[in-house]
Write a protein that holds these residues in place. Structure first.
Motif, short mmCIF file in Angstrom:
data_model
loop_
_atom_site.label_atom_id
_atom_site.label_comp_id
_atom_site.label_asym_id
_atom_site.label_seq_id
_atom_site.Cartn_x
_atom_site.Cartn_y
_atom_site.Cartn_z
N PRO A 188 0.79 -1.32 0.03
CA PRO A 188 0.07 -0.06 -0.08
C PRO A 188 0.69 1.30 0.01
O PRO A 188 0.32 2.39 -0.35
N GLY A 189 2.05 1.19 0.39
CA GLY A 189 2.93 2.42 0.41
C GLY A 189 3.75 2.57 -1.00
O GLY A 189 4.55 3.56 -1.09
N GLU A 190 3.65 1.57 -2.02
CA GLU A 190 4.11 1.65 -3.44
C GLU A 190 3.13 1.20 -4.40
O GLU A 190 3.33 0.40 -5.09
N ILE A 191 1.97 2.11 -4.46
CA ILE A 191 0.86 1.83 -5.38
C ILE A 191 1.44 1.72 -6.57
O ILE A 191 1.15 0.96 -7.55
N ALA A 192 2.44 2.70 -7.31
CA ALA A 192 2.57 2.82 -8.58
C ALA A 192 3.44 1.65 -9.04
O ALA A 192 3.34 0.94 -10.12
N TYR A 193 4.36 1.37 -8.00
CA TYR A 193 5.48 -0.02 -8.57
C TYR A 193 4.69 -1.28 -8.29
O TYR A 193 4.77 -1.98 -9.09
N ALA A 194 3.76 -1.39 -7.32
CA ALA A 194 2.97 -2.60 -7.02
C ALA A 194 2.01 -2.89 -8.34
O ALA A 194 2.08 -3.86 -8.81
N LEU A 195 1.58 -1.67 -9.03
CA LEU A 195 0.50 -1.73 -10.06
C LEU A 195 1.35 -2.39 -11.23
O LEU A 195 1.03 -3.05 -12.01
N GLN A 196 2.48 -1.87 -11.76
CA GLN A 196 3.30 -2.15 -12.68
C GLN A 196 3.86 -3.52 -12.48
O GLN A 196 3.96 -4.25 -13.56
N LYS A 197 4.46 -3.86 -11.55
CA LYS A 197 4.97 -5.15 -11.04
C LYS A 197 3.77 -6.38 -11.26
O LYS A 197 4.06 -7.26 -11.68
N GLY A 198 2.50 -5.87 -10.72
CA GLY A 198 1.52 -6.73 -10.69
C GLY A 198 0.99 -6.88 -12.29
O GLY A 198 0.71 -8.14 -12.84
N ALA A 199 1.18 -5.81 -13.01
CA ALA A 199 0.82 -6.09 -14.80
C ALA A 199 1.82 -7.26 -15.32
O ALA A 199 1.60 -7.96 -16.08
N LEU A 200 3.26 -7.27 -15.07
CA LEU A 200 4.07 -8.12 -15.48
C LEU A 200 3.73 -9.66 -15.04
O LEU A 200 3.71 -10.53 -15.73
N ALA A 201 3.30 -9.77 -13.94
CA ALA A 201 2.87 -10.92 -13.19
C ALA A 201 1.69 -11.47 -14.13
O ALA A 201 1.42 -12.58 -14.49
N SER A 202 0.80 -10.56 -14.38
CA SER A 202 -0.37 -10.79 -14.85
C SER A 202 -0.28 -11.01 -16.43
O SER A 202 -0.92 -12.15 -17.00
N VAL A 203 0.64 -10.53 -17.03
CA VAL A 203 0.99 -10.75 -18.47
C VAL A 203 1.79 -12.02 -18.71
O VAL A 203 2.00 -12.40 -20.03
N THR A 204 2.41 -12.60 -17.71
CA THR A 204 3.45 -14.04 -17.89
C THR A 204 2.86 -14.80 -18.74
O THR A 204 3.47 -15.32 -19.59
N ARG A 205 1.52 -15.23 -18.35
CA ARG A 205 1.10 -16.66 -18.95
C ARG A 205 0.58 -16.18 -20.75
O ARG A 205 0.96 -16.82 -21.48
#
Length: 282
Positions: A188-205
């Motif tokens: 919750p303290g790094e919203i921008a970073y978490a959002l973009q790293k989450g995008a990479l996890a999501s797009v892996t498959r």
């Protein structure tokens, strides 16, 4: 009993090759500090026999509390780990916030080594972030450009270099880095970073499916909290206490997993987000 689809491997095939990446080349981005994960990954790949190109962006580290390292010292450290006398290490700068830089970087590696087998997208933007109340469009755009857009453009440029090769050409590997932002309490303290790293996890498959017909595996690794010199004092001790082993992860912990994913032994693993966190309790 059912007959195996393929014959069992021979005893010779089961014996592990000490240099499983001999003759292959790797690009590791964000390999700019000897205390960092990128440096540890590069040393492991080099020890397995690969030639390695180290990408760095010194101005980013110079602006951070931990400060910049010397690129030549990082490269020398990786050279010391080379397992194949015929392998080489090269290094160069690049600001991956520039949309033209990923393709230029891939082209540079090709000019240096004549091929590229392994892409480890380790770089990320530190700072320029905050809570939901703190973030603004500039923070979101900065993290998108470096943490996500540049990674996808690197994968695109890399895949194009492999398109002309036969499907069964060994060694096509992409490893992305995420941050466990979907586990426990999130970030919750790094919203921008978490959002973009989450995008990479999501797009892996999706990437793994798109590149399967080119003989390329795509996986993401969440290294968990790794002691790269950014944590001190009470915070360092509090995080260490949340690991069953009582210590932080060190850069070589995820590096061992990433190097193994680059070998032929991991050829049947793709589209996965793998957590390498030492049992970290959130």
């Amino acid at each position: 009993m059912p007959t195996p689809a393929e014959p069992l491997p021979s005893s010779a095939e089961l014996r592990r090759d000490p240099l499983p990446l001999r003759g292959r080349t790797a690009l590791v981005t964000g390999a700019s500090r000897r205390a960092g994960i990128g440096h540890a990954v590069a040393r492991r790949l080099a020890a397995y026999g690969a030639s390695v190109y180290l990408h760095h962006h010194v101005p980013h580290d110079a602006a951070m509390p931990w400060g910049a390292d010397r690129p030549e010292a990082v490269a020398d450290s990786v050279r010391e780990a080379l397992g194949d006398p015929g392998a080489r290490v090269a290094a160069g700068p690049g600001d991956l916030a520039d949309p033209a830089e990923p393709a230029r970087l891939i082209d540079t590696v090709h000019q240096e080594f004549g091929r590229l087998d392994i892409l480890v997208a380790n770089h990320a933007l530190s700072g320029s972030d905050g809570t939901l109340d703190d973030i603004d469009a500039a923070m979101l755009d900065a993290h998108w450009a470096v943490d996500t857009r540049s990674v996808l453009l690197l994968v695109q440029a890399y895949a194009r270099t492999r398109a002309a090769l036969p499907h069964d050409t060994p060694g096509g590997r992409v490893v992305l880095m995420t941050s466990g932002q979907d586990l426990g309490g999130g970030m919750p303290g790094e919203i921008a970073y978490a959002l973009q790293k989450g995008a990479l996890a999501s797009v892996t498959r999706s990437l793994s499916t798109a590149l399967a017909d080119r003989g390329i595996t795509v996986n993401a690794v969440n290294p968990g909290p790794v002691d790269t010199g950014y944590a001190t004092g009470g915070f360092h001790a509090a995080v260490a206490a949340r690991f069953p082993a009582g210590r932080w992860g060190v850069p070589d912990d995820p590096a061992r997993l990433i190097a193994w994913l680059a070998t032929d032994e991991a050829g049947w693993i793709t589209g996965e987000v793998i957590n390498s966190e030492g049992g970290f309790r959130r």
